[in-house]
Enzyme design. Structure first.
Site, PDB file in Angstrom:
ATOM      1  N   ARG A  35     -17.325  41.493  -3.526  1.00 54.51           N
ATOM      2  CA  ARG A  35     -17.668  43.021  -3.365  1.00 54.51           C
ATOM      3  C   ARG A  35     -16.559  43.732  -4.047  1.00 54.51           C
ATOM      4  NH1 ARG A  35     -21.401  44.793   0.144  1.00 54.51           N
ATOM      5  NH2 ARG A  35     -21.006  46.768  -1.173  1.00 54.51           N
ATOM      6  N   GLN A  72     -23.947  45.289  -4.044  1.00 52.47           N
ATOM      7  CA  GLN A  72     -24.461  43.698  -3.440  1.00 52.47           C
ATOM      8  C   GLN A  72     -24.708  42.997  -4.632  1.00 52.47           C
ATOM      9  OE1 GLN A  72     -23.664  42.831   0.014  1.00 52.47           O
ATOM     10  NE2 GLN A  72     -23.606  40.826  -1.377  1.00 52.47           N
ATOM     11  N   CYS A  83     -25.654  38.700   2.061  1.00 55.87           N
ATOM     12  CA  CYS A  83     -25.025  39.777   1.976  1.00 55.87           C
ATOM     13  C   CYS A  83     -24.049  39.865   3.394  1.00 55.87           C
ATOM     14  CB  CYS A  83     -25.963  40.839   1.698  1.00 55.87           C
ATOM     15  SG  CYS A  83     -27.294  41.130   2.986  1.00 55.87           S
ATOM     16  N   ASP A 118     -30.956  37.511   4.513  1.00 52.69           N
ATOM     17  CA  ASP A 118     -30.436  38.981   5.023  1.00 52.69           C
ATOM     18  C   ASP A 118     -30.706  39.296   6.420  1.00 52.69           C
ATOM     19  OD1 ASP A 118     -29.336  41.733   5.203  1.00 52.69           O
ATOM     20  OD2 ASP A 118     -30.835  42.441   3.992  1.00 52.69           O
ATOM     21  N   ARG A 150     -23.173  55.845   0.724  1.00 52.24           N
ATOM     22  CA  ARG A 150     -24.245  54.931   1.629  1.00 52.24           C
ATOM     23  C   ARG A 150     -25.015  55.959   2.323  1.00 52.24           C
ATOM     24  NH1 ARG A 150     -23.398  49.404   4.824  1.00 52.24           N
ATOM     25  NH2 ARG A 150     -23.480  48.596   2.666  1.00 52.24           N
ATOM     26  N   HIS A 191     -29.528  48.087  -2.933  1.00 55.01           N
ATOM     27  CA  HIS A 191     -28.027  47.752  -2.808  1.00 55.01           C
ATOM     28  C   HIS A 191     -27.615  47.193  -3.817  1.00 55.01           C
ATOM     29  CE1 HIS A 191     -24.584  47.162  -0.450  1.00 55.01           C
ATOM     30  NE2 HIS A 191     -24.921  46.527   0.353  1.00 55.01           N
TER      31      HIS A 191
END
Ligand code: CP
Ligand code: NVA
Length: 312
Positions: A294, A134, A266, A226, A104, A131
């Site tokens: 996830r 996700q 998310c 988001d 990340r 991402h």
């Protein structure tokens, strides 16, 4: 050949389908997979905060018998990357010690460089651009909720960002349409939009932009939002929050979508900013199923990338 997940472009639609099938099996019968990655280690390099991604990767890898190493990129005891060691050398060294890298970070180029110079799978656990982990969990959640991702319409409401970009690529992979309900001055990444539209054309799906949130959500099966302030944008927070006020997901906006529309997010969420408490804590919200997924989607991903399951 070493496979990676730098973005969803690394997976074909068939491979995404296969991965989601495997994720459903892993979710149902986790014990069947408990030793599939025994003896393997994974470097988890994090240059940004995380709750879901870090915990789901660490726990998921342990559940597969693997050994995750959480490695903060910065700080006094962080990696030498933070003191100028190159991605090239980091990739070569990591390839001698571990069996995969999960990272990340800020720059998408860093993910690409680690993949280019190492000999092990590299997984993008969020960059400023994408991402993908996700989006895999999001597709698993849509499948569970609707029985299929195919033929659905997902409308993202909010600023164009990394999550928007991965959703734009997910649509053509999962056979569903994406509408980006983003303001004209905070649009989806134009390069990714062009790529996603080309992918959508091949897949027979659509990726469009509609800046009026009420118009955007017409026919939506999923309204997705988001945070308005992504990691790294803290200095712009005040202006972003003021600008995005009309893009809050309220009951009124939910009511302008399909009767059976659900809310996805998310997370982390900011109640009263991008979504009201009554929507995210209400009956149309599936955000915690989405968060749980996830774990299962990433376990399937790591099994496939690290030789614990076959691609066909
Ligand atoms: N959705 C997500 O990636 O959450 P974290 O930032 O907590 O990992
Ligand atoms: N767009 C958000 C996603 C967080 C999971 C960010 O980059 O901070």
């Amino acid at each position: 050949m070493t496979r990676h997940l730098r973005s969803l472009l690394d997976l074909s639609a068939e491979e995404v389908d296969h991965l989601l099938d495997l994720a459903a099996k892993v979710k149902k019968d986790p014990a069947d997979y408990s030793a599939k990655l025994a003896g393997k280690s994974v470097a988890m390099i994090f240059a940004k905060p995380s709750t879901r991604t870090r915990v789901s990767f660490e726990v998921g890898l342990r559940q597969l018998g693997a050994n995750p190493l959480f490695l903060p990129a910065g700080g006094a005891t962080g990696l030498q990357l933070n003191r100028g060691e190159s991605n090239h050398d980091t990739a070569k060294v990591m390839s001698r010690f571990v069996n995969a890298i999960v990272i990340r970070t800020f720059a998408q180029a860093q993910v690409e460089e680690l993949a280019e110079h190492g000999t092990i799978p590299v997984v993008n656990a969020l960059t400023d651009v994408y991402h993908p982990c996700q989006a895999l969990a999001d597709m698993l959640t849509m499948r569970e909720h609707f029985g299929t991702t195919k033929g659905q319409t997902l409308v993202y409401v909010g600023p164009g960002n990394n999550v928007t970009s991965s959703l734009m690529l997910a649509g053509p992979r999962g056979g569903f349409d994406i509408v980006c309900g983003c303001p004209d001055d905070l649009p989806p990444d134009p390069k990714v939009l062009a790529l996603a539209q080309a992918e959508a054309e091949k897949a027979g799906t659509k990726v469009t932009v509609e800046s009026d949130p009420i118009k955007a959500v017409a026919g939506a099966k999923v309204i997705y939002t988001d945070t308005w302030v992504s990691m790294g944008q803290e200095d712009e927070a005040k202006a972003l929050i003021a600008r995005l006020e009309p893009y809050r997901v309220t009951n009124e906006l939910m009511n302008a979508a399909d009767d059976d529309a659900v809310l996805m997010h998310c997370l982390p969420a900011h109640r009263g900013e991008e979504v009201t408490a009554e929507v995210i804590d209400g009956p149309r919200s599936i955000v915690f199923d989405e968060a749980e997924n996830r774990l299962h989607a990433q376990k399937a991903l790591m099994l496939l990338l690290m030789g614990g399951a076959s691609w066909s």
